[in-house]
Design a protein around this motif. Structure first.
Motif, PDB file in Angstrom:
ATOM      1  N   ARG A   1      -4.596 -19.439  19.569  1.00 37.65           N
ATOM      2  CA  ARG A   1      -4.075 -18.320  18.778  1.00 37.65           C
ATOM      3  C   ARG A   1      -5.204 -17.665  17.975  1.00 37.65           C
ATOM      4  O   ARG A   1      -5.282 -16.433  17.860  1.00 37.65           O
ATOM      5  N   VAL A   2      -6.089 -18.500  17.411  1.00 35.18           N
ATOM      6  CA  VAL A   2      -7.227 -17.959  16.661  1.00 35.18           C
ATOM      7  C   VAL A   2      -8.163 -17.201  17.602  1.00 35.18           C
ATOM      8  O   VAL A   2      -8.657 -16.111  17.271  1.00 35.18           O
TER       9      VAL A   2
ATOM     10  N   ALA B   1      -0.776 -29.314  20.418  1.00 32.39           N
ATOM     11  CA  ALA B   1      -0.484 -28.414  19.301  1.00 32.39           C
ATOM     12  C   ALA B   1      -1.775 -27.838  18.720  1.00 32.39           C
ATOM     13  O   ALA B   1      -1.850 -26.639  18.393  1.00 32.39           O
ATOM     14  N   LEU B   2      -2.804 -28.678  18.613  1.00 28.90           N
ATOM     15  CA  LEU B   2      -4.087 -28.205  18.101  1.00 28.90           C
ATOM     16  C   LEU B   2      -4.707 -27.207  19.076  1.00 28.90           C
ATOM     17  O   LEU B   2      -5.306 -26.205  18.671  1.00 28.90           O
TER      18      LEU B   2
ATOM     19  N   SER C   1      -2.427 -31.305  11.054  1.00 32.30           N
ATOM     20  CA  SER C   1      -1.767 -31.259  12.362  1.00 32.30           C
ATOM     21  C   SER C   1      -0.255 -31.354  12.233  1.00 32.30           C
ATOM     22  O   SER C   1       0.472 -30.988  13.158  1.00 32.30           O
TER      23      SER C   1
ATOM     24  N   ASP D   1      -3.086 -25.181  21.070  1.00 28.77           N
ATOM     25  CA  ASP D   1      -2.364 -23.917  20.893  1.00 28.77           C
ATOM     26  C   ASP D   1      -2.875 -23.180  19.645  1.00 28.77           C
ATOM     27  O   ASP D   1      -3.017 -21.947  19.642  1.00 28.77           O
ATOM     28  N   ASP D   2      -3.135 -23.947  18.581  1.00 33.36           N
ATOM     29  CA  ASP D   2      -3.637 -23.368  17.333  1.00 33.36           C
ATOM     30  C   ASP D   2      -4.974 -22.671  17.571  1.00 33.36           C
ATOM     31  O   ASP D   2      -5.199 -21.539  17.117  1.00 33.36           O
TER      32      ASP D   2
ATOM     33  N   ASP E   1       1.353 -29.630  10.029  1.00 32.90           N
ATOM     34  CA  ASP E   1       1.685 -28.399   9.310  1.00 32.90           C
ATOM     35  C   ASP E   1       1.863 -28.635   7.819  1.00 32.90           C
ATOM     36  O   ASP E   1       2.745 -28.052   7.170  1.00 32.90           O
TER      37      ASP E   1
ATOM     38  N   GLN F   1      -9.319 -24.317   9.237  1.00 36.67           N
ATOM     39  CA  GLN F   1      -8.356 -23.831   8.243  1.00 36.67           C
ATOM     40  C   GLN F   1      -8.901 -22.586   7.532  1.00 36.67           C
ATOM     41  O   GLN F   1      -8.153 -21.659   7.236  1.00 36.67           O
TER      42      GLN F   1
ATOM     43  N   LYS G   1      -8.392 -19.628   9.815  1.00 39.24           N
ATOM     44  CA  LYS G   1      -6.992 -19.220   9.858  1.00 39.24           C
ATOM     45  C   LYS G   1      -6.602 -18.439   8.602  1.00 39.24           C
ATOM     46  O   LYS G   1      -5.722 -17.581   8.649  1.00 39.24           O
TER      47      LYS G   1
END
Length: 579
Positions: free
Chosen positions: A569-570, A562-563, A455, A565-566, A457, A486, A489
């Motif tokens: 995006r995926v 933040a997670l 988290s 948003d991650d 980065d 992960q 990603k």
């Protein structure tokens, strides 16, 4: 293990448990067998005397006279004021101890603090320089925070009279003082001993394990191997909080709920069996056969045995959880309820859990492991309920736990988690790595350190999380979900889906995080019909529908923006929500 600092502070063996006493004896024997010590009869004699005094439960602190007369054989008319002989010999012994552990290393070491004569045993941890500096700095910041009442803002001003202009610093000081008083009031309730509780010597009634190994085998090979296996098991068990253990031969009158027995299965000593028994009923709760021919394999299998026994969801914890029922008493029953909540998320019990944790902290204010769990619980509460009035109490409680026992893996990780939740990734990593070094077998510590690093980065966090899954088949499914994300990603959707399916199949209840990685990996593999079916089922778990905006569904699963948003995006990359 009792911390060295707490042990020295008390100056009495009454605070040393059986596991620590065993380690003390093991380290003494290791030192006495070293050629450097063997060449110095005086140092061997002094070492034996100091260890025997620690084991004797003699509460009278050692003095120069006692060491000179009883330890070193001087006459009864010895004058410690005129003769520095005992102090010189103690200094020599300290140097020999430092030199031995510098040469030999090991899991633990014996230490004698400067200007003191009590000998203590503590884990020997080699910390990276960067991590050590970060930890020292964070300790310094914490210490400065404790001295806030001595800063210039809190000193009486020289200007007197109501007609003088008031500095904005005075208003800031008043605001800070109000916060300080509020925090002090809350901490007084959380951390001050309950006047109706027992003395500070009271201990939490953790499960006890009696270790039963071949006492004096006729075969020297068995004797050596038995001792080596016992030492390895003791070192591994010692890293976990929430249990107590002792050698059954050393403490025959000690009562325990469990018996861990080892026996050789053949005369060639190439295979052993470990058994865990219920001490009262004699029922075999767990057993494992382990080959001894390959030393590396033996160590790896012993580590797996330790995790199976006392890991986060090992046989002992699961057995104890099955017994606790609806008991929310302060102490160990409350900690079991906390473990159950983390695993099964029984929301209806959350209020009772919070109350029993507060009572536990007040009743057992010097139990580092219990305080560590209370700090973790407080951190989670602040994350899931951002409207909490007072922030940062998790870090304060964690600091107190670590001050009580610097070598508690749980306490060090509680500080790490608190730092991560405050957005301080560097401090979190430093304390987290120290916690892993103190107990590399705890999958929750290494796994969640990896999750928090991801988290922040820090891609190397995936390595910590993956090792947690490899070392513990009962690791928290959330860790598996983080590793799967992960993988997605990186474009390895096949491995991510396989991992998600594996842990979903073994989980006792639905795991939303794993279901989410299963959905994302299925969409990445162009199996959108299955992905959308699973998404609909996931949304319905929270009373929502498949047409509910994705972020609204994700808010029910996670609190980290933040997670979120991650994940989005995926999802966008996979085309999950596109027509």
């Amino acid at each position: 293990m009792v911390s060295a600092e707490a042990d020295r502070e008390k100056g009495s063996n009454q605070w040393m448990d059986n596991a620590t006493a065993l380690q003390l004896c093991l380290e003494r024997d290791r030192l006495l067998s070293d050629p450097e010590f063997a060449r110095s009869p005086t140092m061997c004699k002094l070492l034996r005397f100091l260890v025997d005094h620690r084991l004797s439960e003699n509460s009278v602190p050692l003095k120069s006279y006692t060491i000179a007369v009883d330890g070193l054989g001087r006459d009864a008319d010895f004058d410690p004021q005129a003769d520095s002989y005992p102090r010189v010999q103690m200094g020599r012994l300290r140097r020999m101890l430092d030199h031995f552990y510098l040469r030999k290393g090991g899991e633990n070491r014996l230490t004698i603090a400067p200007n003191q004569y009590e000998i203590v045993v503590e884990p020997l941890v080699q910390q990276p320089a960067a991590a050590t500096n970060t930890i020292d700095q964070s300790r310094a910041v914490d210490t400065q925070g404790e001295d806030i009442s001595h800063t210039p803002e809190f000193q009486s001003p020289d200007i007197k009279g109501d007609d003088r202009p008031r500095s904005p610093r005075r208003y800031i000081a008043g605001f800070r003082f109000a916060i300080f008083v509020m925090l002090a009031s809350v901490l007084a309730y959380l951390l001050w001993p309950d006047p109706n509780a027992g003395s500070l010597a009271d201990k939490v009634d953790y499960p006890k394990i009696a270790l039963d190994f071949p006492a004096t085998p006729a075969d020297p090979r068995e004797n050596e191997l038995s001792e080596s296996i016992a030492n390895h098991l003791v070192r591994g068990l010692n890293g976990f909080g929430g249990i107590r253990f002792f050698y059954i031969n050393a403490s025959p009158s000690e009562k325990s709920g469990y018996l861990l027995r080892m026996r050789f299965l053949n005369t060639s000593v190439n295979e052993i069996e470990l058994r865990l028994l219920d001490r009262e009923s004699g029922e075999i709760l767990w057993s494992r056969k382990i080959g001894t021919s390959d030393e590396a394999v033996l160590r790896r299998e012993l580590d797996r045995a330790i995790v199976s026994l006392v890991g986060n969801y090992g046989i002992i914890l699961q057995t104890e959880i099955s017994k606790v029922g609806d008991d929310f008493s302060a102490g160990y029953p409350c900690l079991l309820q906390f473990d159950r909540y983390i695993r099964y998320r029984e929301q209806e019990k959350l209020k009772r859990l919070r109350n029993c944790l507060k009572k536990s902290v007040r009743r057992f204010p010097r139990d580092a492991y219990l305080l560590s769990m209370a700090a973790l619980a407080r951190n989670l509460a602040e994350q899931t309920a951002p409207s909490q009035d007072v922030k940062g109490l998790g870090m304060i409680i964690a600091r107190r736990a670590e001050a009580l026992d610097h070598n508690s893996a749980a306490a060090n990780f509680a500080i790490a988690q608190s730092a991560f939740f405050a957005g301080d990734c560097a401090t979190g990593v430093a304390w987290g790595q120290k916690a892993v070094a103190l107990n590399p077998l705890n999958s929750a510590i290494s796994g969640y350190l990896g999750l928090y690093m991801i988290s922040c980065d820090m891609p190397e966090g995936e390595g910590y999380a993956a090792r947690a899954l490899e070392s513990d088949s009962n690791a928290d499914p959330t860790i598996a979900a983080a590793v799967a994300l992960q993988m997605i990603k990186r474009g390895d959707a096949v491995s991510a889906r396989d991992l998600s399916v594996k842990y979903m199949a073994s989980s006792l209840e639905k795991e939303p995080a794993l279901e989410l990685t299963y959905i994302l990996s299925s969409a990445m593999l162009k199996d959108k019909a299955e992905a959308r079916r699973a998404w609909k089922a996931l949304a319905e778990q929270y009373g929502l529908s498949e047409t509910t905006p994705p972020r609204e569904v994700l808010k029910r699963l996670m609190s980290n923006p933040a997670l979120m948003d991650d994940v989005m995006r995926v999802a966008d990359r996979s085309g999950l929500f596109s027509s």
